[in-house]
Design an enzyme around this catalytic site. Structure first.
Site, mmCIF file in Angstrom:
data_model
loop_
_atom_site.group_PDB
_atom_site.id
_atom_site.type_symbol
_atom_site.label_atom_id
_atom_site.label_comp_id
_atom_site.label_asym_id
_atom_site.label_seq_id
_atom_site.Cartn_x
_atom_site.Cartn_y
_atom_site.Cartn_z
ATOM 1 N N ARG A 176 19.683 35.370 -31.413
ATOM 2 C CA ARG A 176 19.802 36.656 -32.079
ATOM 3 C C ARG A 176 19.255 37.691 -31.361
ATOM 4 O O ARG A 176 19.499 38.763 -31.950
ATOM 5 C CB ARG A 176 19.066 36.548 -33.553
ATOM 6 C CG ARG A 176 19.841 35.525 -34.414
ATOM 7 C CD ARG A 176 19.015 35.364 -35.703
ATOM 8 N NE ARG A 176 17.660 34.835 -35.761
ATOM 9 C CZ ARG A 176 16.840 34.553 -36.452
ATOM 10 N NH1 ARG A 176 16.997 35.078 -37.879
ATOM 11 N NH2 ARG A 176 15.576 34.329 -36.177
ATOM 12 N N ASP B 200 24.125 35.259 -34.918
ATOM 13 C CA ASP B 200 23.537 34.568 -35.905
ATOM 14 C C ASP B 200 24.585 33.328 -36.009
ATOM 15 O O ASP B 200 25.831 33.132 -35.723
ATOM 16 C CB ASP B 200 23.586 35.104 -37.165
ATOM 17 C CG ASP B 200 22.410 36.247 -37.230
ATOM 18 O OD1 ASP B 200 21.381 35.872 -36.783
ATOM 19 O OD2 ASP B 200 22.768 37.295 -37.593
ATOM 20 N N ASP C 150 7.866 12.686 -39.000
ATOM 21 C CA ASP C 150 7.971 13.216 -37.625
ATOM 22 C C ASP C 150 7.867 12.242 -36.678
ATOM 23 O O ASP C 150 8.449 12.476 -35.556
ATOM 24 C CB ASP C 150 6.944 14.359 -37.615
ATOM 25 C CG ASP C 150 7.060 15.209 -36.286
ATOM 26 O OD1 ASP C 150 8.200 15.731 -36.159
ATOM 27 O OD2 ASP C 150 5.976 15.798 -35.893
ATOM 28 N N HIS D 254 10.089 8.037 -33.033
ATOM 29 C CA HIS D 254 9.236 7.470 -31.817
ATOM 30 C C HIS D 254 8.725 5.890 -32.070
ATOM 31 O O HIS D 254 9.013 5.120 -30.909
ATOM 32 C CB HIS D 254 8.228 8.194 -31.561
ATOM 33 C CG HIS D 254 8.438 9.893 -31.171
ATOM 34 N ND1 HIS D 254 9.700 10.251 -30.799
ATOM 35 C CD2 HIS D 254 7.832 11.053 -31.412
ATOM 36 C CE1 HIS D 254 9.697 11.607 -30.626
ATOM 37 N NE2 HIS D 254 8.732 11.920 -31.086
ATOM 38 N N LYS E 272 -2.530 13.857 -36.399
ATOM 39 C CA LYS E 272 -2.905 14.922 -35.424
ATOM 40 C C LYS E 272 -4.664 15.142 -35.921
ATOM 41 O O LYS E 272 -5.089 14.479 -36.764
ATOM 42 C CB LYS E 272 -2.205 16.299 -36.061
ATOM 43 C CG LYS E 272 -0.710 16.195 -35.827
ATOM 44 C CD LYS E 272 -0.245 17.291 -36.205
ATOM 45 C CE LYS E 272 1.569 17.442 -35.685
ATOM 46 N NZ LYS E 272 1.492 17.479 -34.384
#
Length: 519
Positions: free
Chosen positions: A74, A116, A268, A273, A371
């Site tokens: 953009r 866009d 995630d 993974h 995390k």
């Protein structure tokens, strides 16, 4: 494929094959004349990984001099603006030295299309740009479209590519789609996305990126197992006690609140993974390393994965809390900018899985990710059963643990074998020792970044390191029941930043008489 008349040899000398790809003097596969369009080119992934990887490939002589790079975004940029941004990204994040002649050759082939995703005129300009590059740069119409965009934008971008005939290659050419994870939010979402993708691109031209599969040490799992005779006789339920697969990060979510909240650690990392690492660790030897053969063996393993009957006792989710980590005060997850204080998103997830087949029946596979853990590490630890009989005094083996083979994926790539050895001296005492292989010490070649390997494979049409849609859907079939259970069973457990996760995760293994490794 690219017409041979349009093919330009790399600077270090090469010979072309009929596909348009080439092989250089060292026998390395080199991409034929082609181009890459990156959607979301202004984002972090593009700046830190994709653009540097393209440069590193060019610098290593693995891209043709006329390689075309197109950014779509953009920003109100001209081609020169995009080239300058790409230069800064390469200067900051490239793995190989910055060489002016290589950069200038790449910069000359850079184009930027402003717009866009719902802007039809922008996609008309993109088609014109691709066609122009096909004529002037000799790509022959071979282009890959890299969707480095939020998952919610995948359908819109794909439909625009179809509507403006960008997914339709000229005769003899190819068009490919590269899609970043996550592949859906659950099984239903993954199936919907798969239908949309395959309406636009043939299945063999869709490359789903799991960057872990591009890491040298992940590929080394196959070499370790199938190029050596010493491990395979032990690689089964008769000798293996259990397997631990860990991906730990020592950082928080950073500025990714908009992406991460509502997705969490399990979606995630475990869904893609870690389940891919499990499949590579547990699969049978394929007939060949053709993508179809590899995918078939991985799919057999994923189809045989079973969840524990009691998900409350054998799965754990957690959230990190405010604490001091490495001498620095860090916020808890619920205190991070952009996070709903009532969020139940997991920043830690651990699950126990089993594989219901002859080789692995009864062997638990423990997967964990999180995390703000103790350190950054990804590893696969194969823990072997204790010796059935020890002809030593119990005091002589008090410090002896179980044999283990540990594949270190990152950051210290290599393999460690742990076994018992006699302690020097007059008494007979046996203690654990480690025999270590380190990539940095054993090879003079530096390992390429995962995205280098994967981008090159896309351009070569080599799908070995890309999960098929059946694998993605099977992984969601494994994870969806866990996510539904967590959604209906209260809040995540808490753990202080800098620790190794919630106490509940330690209790999960303790119930089985085991404990987590401390990497």
């Amino acid at each position: 494929m690219t017409d041979a008349l349009h093919s330009t040899a790399p600077l270090d000398g090469s010979s072309a094959d009929p596909s348009g790809a080439t092989a250089d003097r060292r026998g390395r596969n080199v991409a034929g004349s082609s181009g890459l369009v990156i959607f979301g080119v202004t984002g972090d992934l593009s700046r830190k990984k994709l653009l540097p990887a393209v440069y590193d490939l060019a610098n290593r002589g693995l891209l043709p001099p006329d390689f075309a790079l197109v950014g779509f975004g953009r920003r109100d940029w001209k081609d020169a603006d995009f080239a300058q941004v790409a230069y800064e990204a390469v200067k900051s994040h490239a793995r190989t030295p910055l060489r002016d002649e290589v950069w200038q050759r790449l910069a000359d082939c850079c184009r930027f299309v402003q717009g866009d995703f719902d802007d039809d005129d922008a996609f008309v300009r993109l088609r014109e740009t691709v066609e122009e590059l096909g004529r002037k740069q000799g790509t022959g119409g071979d282009f890959a479209f890299y969707l480095s965009v939020p998952p919610r934008a995948f359908p819109q971008v794909l439909r625009q590519l179809k509507a403006h005939a960008l997914a339709d290659p000229p005769p003899g050419a190819w068009r490919r789609a590269v899609i970043e994870k996550p592949f859906g939010h659950d099984l239903a979402g993954a199936q919907d996305l798969g239908r949309i993708v395959h309406e636009v691109f043939p299945p063999n031209e869709v490359f789903r990126i799991d960057h872990y599969l591009g890491k040298e040490t992940v590929q080394n799992i196959l070499a370790l197992r199938f190029a050596n005779t010493m491990f395979e006789p032990l690689w089964n339920r008769s000798y293996v006690d259990h397997v631990q697969i860990t991906m730990a990060e020592d950082i928080g979510i950073g500025g990714r609140a908009g992406y991460y909240d509502g997705i969490g650690a399990a979606r995630d990392v475990i869904q893609n993974h870690l389940l891919q690492l499990l499949a590579l660790t547990a699969m049978e030897e394929p007939d060949s390393f053709h993508p179809d053969a590899l995918s078939a063996e991985k799919l057999k393993v994923l189809s045989a994965v079973t969840l524990p009957a009691d998900l409350g006792r054998h799965t754990v989710r957690g959230q990190y809390t405010h604490a001091w980590q490495r001498g620095q005060e860090v916020p808890g997850y619920l205190e991070e900018d952009g996070i709903d204080p009532a969020s139940r998103t997991d920043t830690y997830a651990a699950v126990k899985l089993e594989i219901n087949n002859r080789r692995w029946a009864g062997v638990p596979f423990y997967l964990r990710t999180g995390k703000r853990l103790g350190r950054r590490v990804t590893e696969i630890a194969v823990i072997f059963k204790p010796a059935p009989f020890l002809p030593f005094e119990s005091s002589a083996t008090s410090e002896l643990g179980q044999n283990a083979l540990v594949i270190r994926v990152q950051p210290d790539e290599g393999v460690t074998v742990r076994f018992g050895s006699k302690v020097p001296g007059n008494s007979l005492e046996v203690r654990d020792v480690a025999m270590d292989f380190d990539y940095r010490d054993s090879f003079t070649e530096a390992s390429p970044e995962a995205y280098e390997r994967l981008i090159l494979d896309v351009l070569l049409g080599d799908a070995n390191l890309f999960p098929r849609h059946q694998e993605v859907e099977q992984s969601w079939r494994i994870l969806d029941p866990v996510e539904r259970f967590w959604d209906s069973h209260g809040k995540p457990a808490q753990y202080p930043a800098g620790s190794w996760g919630p106490a509940e995760a330690d209790e999960m293994l303790a119930r089985d008489g085991r404990s987590w490794r401390r990497p």
